[in-house]
Design a protein around this motif. Structure first.
Motif, PDB file in Angstrom:
ATOM      1  N   VAL A  44      58.479  65.527  11.083  1.00 29.83           N
ATOM      2  CA  VAL A  44      57.491  64.857  10.235  1.00 29.83           C
ATOM      3  C   VAL A  44      56.816  63.715  10.999  1.00 29.83           C
ATOM      4  CG1 VAL A  44      57.180  63.477   8.138  1.00 29.83           C
ATOM      5  CG2 VAL A  44      58.637  65.518   8.091  1.00 29.83           C
ATOM      6  N   ASP A  45      57.586  62.966  11.774  1.00 33.08           N
ATOM      7  CA  ASP A  45      57.031  61.838  12.532  1.00 33.08           C
ATOM      8  C   ASP A  45      55.953  62.306  13.502  1.00 33.08           C
ATOM      9  OD1 ASP A  45      58.786  60.126  11.254  1.00 33.08           O
ATOM     10  OD2 ASP A  45      60.234  60.077  12.901  1.00 33.08           O
ATOM     11  N   ARG A  46      56.244  63.381  14.254  1.00 36.69           N
ATOM     12  CA  ARG A  46      55.248  63.857  15.211  1.00 36.69           C
ATOM     13  C   ARG A  46      54.032  64.422  14.485  1.00 36.69           C
ATOM     14  NH1 ARG A  46      55.476  68.560  19.987  1.00 36.69           N
ATOM     15  NH2 ARG A  46      53.211  68.885  19.937  1.00 36.69           N
ATOM     16  N   LEU A  47      54.275  65.169  13.426  1.00 27.51           N
ATOM     17  CA  LEU A  47      53.160  65.763  12.693  1.00 27.51           C
ATOM     18  C   LEU A  47      52.238  64.674  12.149  1.00 27.51           C
ATOM     19  CD1 LEU A  47      52.188  68.584  12.022  1.00 27.51           C
ATOM     20  CD2 LEU A  47      53.556  68.529   9.933  1.00 27.51           C
ATOM     21  N   GLU A  48      52.814  63.606  11.636  1.00 31.31           N
ATOM     22  CA  GLU A  48      52.000  62.502  11.121  1.00 31.31           C
ATOM     23  C   GLU A  48      51.150  61.879  12.233  1.00 31.31           C
ATOM     24  OE1 GLU A  48      52.457  58.221   8.764  1.00 31.31           O
ATOM     25  OE2 GLU A  48      54.195  59.155   9.709  1.00 31.31           O
ATOM     26  N   LYS A  49      51.735  61.686  13.412  1.00 33.88           N
ATOM     27  CA  LYS A  49      50.986  61.106  14.535  1.00 33.88           C
ATOM     28  C   LYS A  49      49.823  62.009  14.939  1.00 33.88           C
ATOM     29  CE  LYS A  49      54.994  58.669  16.456  1.00 33.88           C
ATOM     30  NZ  LYS A  49      55.987  58.649  17.572  1.00 33.88           N
ATOM     31  N   GLU A  50      50.062  63.327  14.965  1.00 35.83           N
ATOM     32  CA  GLU A  50      48.983  64.244  15.345  1.00 35.83           C
ATOM     33  C   GLU A  50      47.870  64.238  14.307  1.00 35.83           C
ATOM     34  OE1 GLU A  50      51.366  67.403  18.196  1.00 35.83           O
ATOM     35  OE2 GLU A  50      50.554  68.117  16.281  1.00 35.83           O
ATOM     36  N   ILE A  51      48.241  64.200  13.037  1.00 30.07           N
ATOM     37  CA  ILE A  51      47.235  64.144  11.975  1.00 30.07           C
ATOM     38  C   ILE A  51      46.367  62.900  12.135  1.00 30.07           C
ATOM     39  CG2 ILE A  51      46.838  63.909   9.491  1.00 30.07           C
ATOM     40  CD1 ILE A  51      49.513  65.452   9.106  1.00 30.07           C
ATOM     41  N   ARG A  52      47.004  61.753  12.326  1.00 26.62           N
ATOM     42  CA  ARG A  52      46.257  60.490  12.443  1.00 26.62           C
ATOM     43  C   ARG A  52      45.342  60.499  13.666  1.00 26.62           C
ATOM     44  NH1 ARG A  52      47.550  56.755   8.801  1.00 26.62           N
ATOM     45  NH2 ARG A  52      49.579  56.913   7.717  1.00 26.62           N
ATOM     46  N   ALA A  53      45.803  61.057  14.767  1.00 29.68           N
ATOM     47  CA  ALA A  53      44.981  61.115  15.979  1.00 29.68           C
ATOM     48  C   ALA A  53      43.747  61.992  15.766  1.00 29.68           C
ATOM     49  CB  ALA A  53      45.814  61.646  17.142  1.00 29.68           C
ATOM     50  N   CYS A  54      43.904  63.108  15.053  1.00 29.22           N
ATOM     51  CA  CYS A  54      42.769  63.985  14.768  1.00 29.22           C
ATOM     52  C   CYS A  54      41.848  63.364  13.723  1.00 29.22           C
ATOM     53  CB  CYS A  54      43.263  65.349  14.288  1.00 29.22           C
ATOM     54  SG  CYS A  54      44.143  66.294  15.540  1.00 29.22           S
ATOM     55  N   LYS A  55      42.451  62.777  12.705  1.00 32.06           N
ATOM     56  CA  LYS A  55      41.675  62.209  11.611  1.00 32.06           C
ATOM     57  C   LYS A  55      40.780  61.063  12.090  1.00 32.06           C
ATOM     58  CE  LYS A  55      40.291  61.600   7.450  1.00 32.06           C
ATOM     59  NZ  LYS A  55      39.256  60.659   7.936  1.00 32.06           N
ATOM     60  N   ALA A  56      41.165  60.385  13.172  1.00 35.82           N
ATOM     61  CA  ALA A  56      40.378  59.268  13.693  1.00 35.82           C
ATOM     62  C   ALA A  56      38.986  59.699  14.130  1.00 35.82           C
ATOM     63  CB  ALA A  56      41.118  58.627  14.872  1.00 35.82           C
ATOM     64  N   HIS A  57      38.807  60.998  14.377  1.00 34.99           N
ATOM     65  CA  HIS A  57      37.518  61.514  14.831  1.00 34.99           C
ATOM     66  C   HIS A  57      36.704  62.140  13.698  1.00 34.99           C
ATOM     67  CE1 HIS A  57      38.661  61.029  19.090  1.00 34.99           C
ATOM     68  NE2 HIS A  57      39.870  61.378  18.677  1.00 34.99           N
ATOM     69  N   LEU A  58      37.212  62.087  12.472  1.00 36.65           N
ATOM     70  CA  LEU A  58      36.593  62.796  11.352  1.00 36.65           C
ATOM     71  C   LEU A  58      36.432  61.887  10.154  1.00 36.65           C
ATOM     72  CD1 LEU A  58      38.940  65.899  11.501  1.00 36.65           C
ATOM     73  CD2 LEU A  58      36.568  65.891  12.278  1.00 36.65           C
ATOM     74  N   ASP A  59      35.425  62.186   9.333  1.00 35.57           N
ATOM     75  CA  ASP A  59      35.306  61.476   8.060  1.00 35.57           C
ATOM     76  C   ASP A  59      36.378  61.951   7.082  1.00 35.57           C
ATOM     77  OD1 ASP A  59      33.125  59.986   8.885  1.00 35.57           O
ATOM     78  OD2 ASP A  59      31.688  61.522   8.266  1.00 35.57           O
ATOM     79  N   ARG A  60      36.605  63.279   7.078  1.00 37.51           N
ATOM     80  CA  ARG A  60      37.580  63.853   6.157  1.00 37.51           C
ATOM     81  C   ARG A  60      37.814  65.296   6.540  1.00 37.51           C
ATOM     82  NH1 ARG A  60      35.550  66.500   0.860  1.00 37.51           N
ATOM     83  NH2 ARG A  60      33.778  67.691   1.636  1.00 37.51           N
ATOM     84  N   PHE A  61      38.880  65.889   6.008  1.00 37.09           N
ATOM     85  CA  PHE A  61      39.100  67.325   6.096  1.00 37.09           C
ATOM     86  C   PHE A  61      38.526  67.969   4.835  1.00 37.09           C
ATOM     87  CE2 PHE A  61      42.629  65.747   8.790  1.00 37.09           C
ATOM     88  CZ  PHE A  61      42.315  66.430   9.954  1.00 37.09           C
ATOM     89  N   PHE A  62      37.777  69.050   5.001  1.00 37.49           N
ATOM     90  CA  PHE A  62      37.164  69.735   3.867  1.00 37.49           C
ATOM     91  C   PHE A  62      38.237  70.224   2.895  1.00 37.49           C
ATOM     92  CE2 PHE A  62      35.599  74.065   2.410  1.00 37.49           C
ATOM     93  CZ  PHE A  62      34.918  73.574   1.309  1.00 37.49           C
ATOM     94  N   THR A  63      39.211  70.973   3.410  1.00 37.85           N
ATOM     95  CA  THR A  63      40.357  71.419   2.611  1.00 37.85           C
ATOM     96  C   THR A  63      41.617  71.215   3.435  1.00 37.85           C
ATOM     97  OG1 THR A  63      40.233  73.718   3.404  1.00 37.85           O
ATOM     98  CG2 THR A  63      39.021  73.183   1.372  1.00 37.85           C
TER      99      THR A  63
END
Length: 387
Positions: A44-63
Motif C-alpha cells: 500500500v505504501d508504494r502504491l500510494e507513492k506511485e499514485i501521488r507521483a502520477c497525480k502531480a502531473h494531472l488535474d484528475r483521473f477521469f475514472t
C-alpha cells in the motif's frame, strides 16, 4: 517514472493482488493474504507513492477502478489512503470490487466521503454446491448478507451497484442461473449485471480438473444455448446488452470499462497491472511484472516494462475491443484515428461473414447478438486483413 500523456482524459486502475484463496477458474494474479500479510502495508505504501507521483502531473483521473484479487483484503483506512492520493472525489466514477465474504459496514465511510461511487461484487452463484465446485470463499449466506449491505449503501449514499454472475458452470442448469439472477435483482435492485460464461483458463485448478476428467464443462453448442436464454431473460427484464458480457438498465453503463473498450488512455499501477497510453500516433503498453512481494520491497516505478505498439497492432486492438460493444465501430472515428478507410480495409473479410452476424451501414459496423456468439471467428477474419 512512467511516461504518459497529459492531454485529455486518463483513467486509473489499481491492482490489489491479495485474496483469501484463489478460485478454481481464476487466472488473475493474486496470492493468499494470510501468507503475505507482511507485505500488505509496504504494498500500500508504494502504491500510494506511485499514485501521488502520477497525480502531480494531472488535474484528475477521469475514472478509477480498484480490482484484484480482492480489494476487501485491505482495510477501509488503507483504501482511503489510495483514494485520497488519487483525489478520487474529483473523478466521474470510482469503482471498487469487493468479495462477499469480506464486505462489511466499515467500508461505508468510503461511500459517505464520496471516494467510491460504484460497488462491483462477484457473486457468481447463489447455490452452495456450485460455489463449492468453483472454489469460492463465499457461501450463499455470505452473498445474502453482502447484497443486503450493498443495497443499504445504495439507499444511504446513492452509489451504483454491479454484480457478477457466472453461467455454463458444471452441474448448473439454465433455470438455476435464471433463479440466481432474479434473486440478486430482487434483493439489490441493481441496474448493472456482468454475466460471464465459464472459461477454462490454462494453469488454473479448473483446467487441471477438466484435463483429468474430473469435471465436465459444456461444449460450444451448449454454451450458446445457455447464453441465448440468459440474454433473452435479461432483455425481458429491461437490460440493455451493451457489451458482450455486460448489461445495464436506466443508462447505468460502466464508465471505466468503456475506457477499455474505446481503447482510451488508462494507467495501471500495482503488481501485474497493465496500461495503454496513446499520444498522437505513438502508443505504448506498460506491464508490471513483479510479484506482490517484489513490488512491496522495490523502488517506485521499478518493474514496469514498456512496449511500443505499431500501427497495425493498434488497429487490431481497437477493432477487437470496439466490436465487443453494441456501439460497434464508428467509421468516421476509425478514419480520424488511423487514417484508413474501414470499408476499404475490411471489405473482403466482411463479405465472407454471415449477414446475421453484423449490421453494416454507411457510418457504423456493429455485431448482432448472434455475432457476439462467434466474435472470435469474426475478429480472426478481420485481423487477417490488417497486415
Amino acid at each position: 517514472m512512467l511516461s504518459f500523456p497529459t492531454d485529455g482524459n486518463l483513467s486509473l486502475y489499481l491492482h490489489i493482488p491479495f485474496c483469501t484463496t484463489c478460485c478454481s477458474y481464476c487466472a488473475f494474479y493474486s496470492e493468499p493474504v494470510d501468507a503475505t500479510k507482511a507485505y500488505l502495508q509496504p504494498y500500500v505504501d508504494r502504491l500510494e507513492k506511485e499514485i501521488r507521483a502520477c497525480k502531480a502531473h494531472l488535474d484528475r483521473f477521469f475514472t478509477i477502478f480498484i480490482g484484484g484479487g480482492n480489494p476487501g483484503s485491505l482495510t477501509a483506512d488503507q483504501l482511503r489512503r489510495l483514494l485520497v492520493a488519487a483525489k478520487a472525489d474529483a473523478s466521474d466514477e470510482v469503482t471498487i470490487e469487493m468479495n462477499p465474504e469480506t464486505f462489511d459496514e466499515t467500508y461505508f465511510s468510503l461511500f459517505a466521503e464520496g471516494l467510491v461511487t460504484r460497488l462491483s461484487m462477484g457473486i457468481q452463484s447463489m447455490d452452495d454446491p456450485t460455489l463449492i465446485r468453483l472454489g469460492r470463499n463465499a457461501r450463499r449466506e455470505d452473498n445474502l448478507r453482502s447484497i443486503a449491505l450493498a443495497r443499504q449503501a445504495r439507499l444511504q449514499y446513492g452509489i451504483e451497484l454491479s454484480f457478477d454472475l457466472m453461467v455454463c458452470l458444471p452441474g448448473q442448469t439454465v433455470d438455476l442461473a435464471i433463479a440466481d439472477l432474479h434473486e440478486i435483482l430482487m434483493l439489490s435492485e441493481s441496474d448493472h449485471i456482468s454475466l460471464y460464461c465459464l472459461t477454462v483458463e490454462e494453469g488454473t485448478e479448473l483446467a487441471l480438473q477438466v484435463g483429468l476428467g474430473n469435471t465436465t464443462v459444456l461444449d460450444e453448442d451448449g454454451q450458446e444455448d445457455f447464453l441465448q436464454k440468459m440474454w433473452s431473460e435479461l432483455r425481458r427484464l429491461g437490460f440493455e446488452h451493451y457489451e458482450v458480457s455486460n448489461f445495464c438498465r436506466n443508462g447505468k453503463k460502466s464508465k471505466h470499462n468503456q475506457v477499455y473498450w474505446r481503447l482510451d488512455n488508462y494507467l495501471g499501477l500495482g503488481s501485474s497491472a497493465a496500461s495503454t497510453l496513446t499520444e498522437g500516433s505513438l502508443a505504448r503498453h506498460y506491464t508490471q511484472n513483479q510479484s506482490l512481494q517484489e513490488f512491496a520491497l522495490s523502488q517506485c516505478f521499478s518493474g514496469y516494462e514498456e512496449e511500443h505498439v505499431d500501427a497495425n497492432q493498434q488497429i487490431e486492438e481497437y477493432v477487437m475491443m470496439a466490436l465487443r460493444t453494441n456501439a460497434g465501430i464508428d467509421k468516421q472515428v476509425f478514419a480520424a484515428r488511423y487514417q484508413k478507410d474501414f470499408d476499404c480495409l475490411f471489405a473482403s473479410a466482411i463479405s465472407s461473414l454471415d449477414s446475421s452476424w453484423y449490421s453494416d451501414t454507411i457510418q457504423f459496423f456493429v455485431l448482432t447478438e448472434y455475432g457476439f456468439m462467434v466474435i472470435d471467428e469474426i475478429l480472426l477474419r478481420l485481423a487477417l486483413e490488417i497486415s
